[in-house]
Write an enzyme that holds these catalytic residues in place. Structure first.
Site, mmCIF file in Angstrom:
data_model
loop_
_atom_site.group_PDB
_atom_site.id
_atom_site.type_symbol
_atom_site.label_atom_id
_atom_site.label_comp_id
_atom_site.label_asym_id
_atom_site.label_seq_id
_atom_site.Cartn_x
_atom_site.Cartn_y
_atom_site.Cartn_z
ATOM 1 C CD GLN A 104 -3.066 0.948 2.121
ATOM 2 O OE1 GLN A 104 -3.161 -0.013 2.857
ATOM 3 N NE2 GLN A 104 -3.924 1.946 2.155
ATOM 4 C CG PHE A 105 1.392 3.812 -3.613
ATOM 5 C CD1 PHE A 105 1.393 5.184 -3.762
ATOM 6 C CD2 PHE A 105 0.375 3.078 -4.223
ATOM 7 C CE1 PHE A 105 0.420 5.822 -4.511
ATOM 8 C CE2 PHE A 105 -0.594 3.699 -4.972
ATOM 9 C CZ PHE A 105 -0.582 5.080 -5.118
ATOM 10 C CB THR A 106 -2.000 5.342 -0.148
ATOM 11 O OG1 THR A 106 -2.493 4.207 0.552
ATOM 12 C CG2 THR A 106 -2.409 5.285 -1.614
#
Length: 146
Positions: free
Chosen positions: A78-80
């Site tokens: 989850q790059f966010t």
């Protein structure tokens, strides 16, 4: 590298209608990889996740790790998590590692957990996923490498 760790009774991740990974009791780990992270950081963070004492002992205290509890891990990229929200209302993701750097580190994290003896299920890197979970407690911890 940042991990949001949730103690779960069950969790699964779907890509479209396909179940990509599914676990029973254990931890759902949302993993964000930042620019500058490396394999050593992935290994250290995996060790912290595996040894994090957030499972109850016989007295109801947080005194058992994932390893001691015999739980599983569902790891979802989850790059966010690496979002910078310091300026304005639109998050900046410029500190997130690009996919070609992040994917090998995501895999290194999963491999390190597995090598420690944790059964690991995963989502599909860089896919649009739906995560379903039953948070147990609820217990949610944020871990970061430095």
């Amino acid at each position: 590298m940042k991990a949001v760790v949730q103690r779960v009774s069950r969790a699964r991740v779907r890509v479209g209608e396909e179940v990509a990974g599914e676990i029973g009791s254990g931890l759902c780990v949302l993993l964000g990889v930042a620019r500058g992270d490396d394999a050593a950081a992935a290994s250290r963070l995996a060790g912290r996740v595996a040894r994090l004492r957030i499972f109850e002992d016989e007295q109801g205290r947080f005194d058992r790790s994932l390893l001691e509890a015999g739980g599983e891990a569902l790891v979802v990229s989850q790059f966010t998590l690496i979002a910078d929200t310091a300026k304005g209302n639109r998050p900046s993701f410029s500190d997130a590692a690009p996919p070609e750097e992040a994917e090998p580190l995501y895999e290194a994290f999963c491999d390190a957990l597995h090598e420690l003896g944790v059964p690991v299920e995963t989502g599909i890197f860089d896919a649009l996923m739906a995560v379903e979970l039953e948070n147990d407690g609820p217990v949610t911890i944020v871990l970061e490498t430095t």
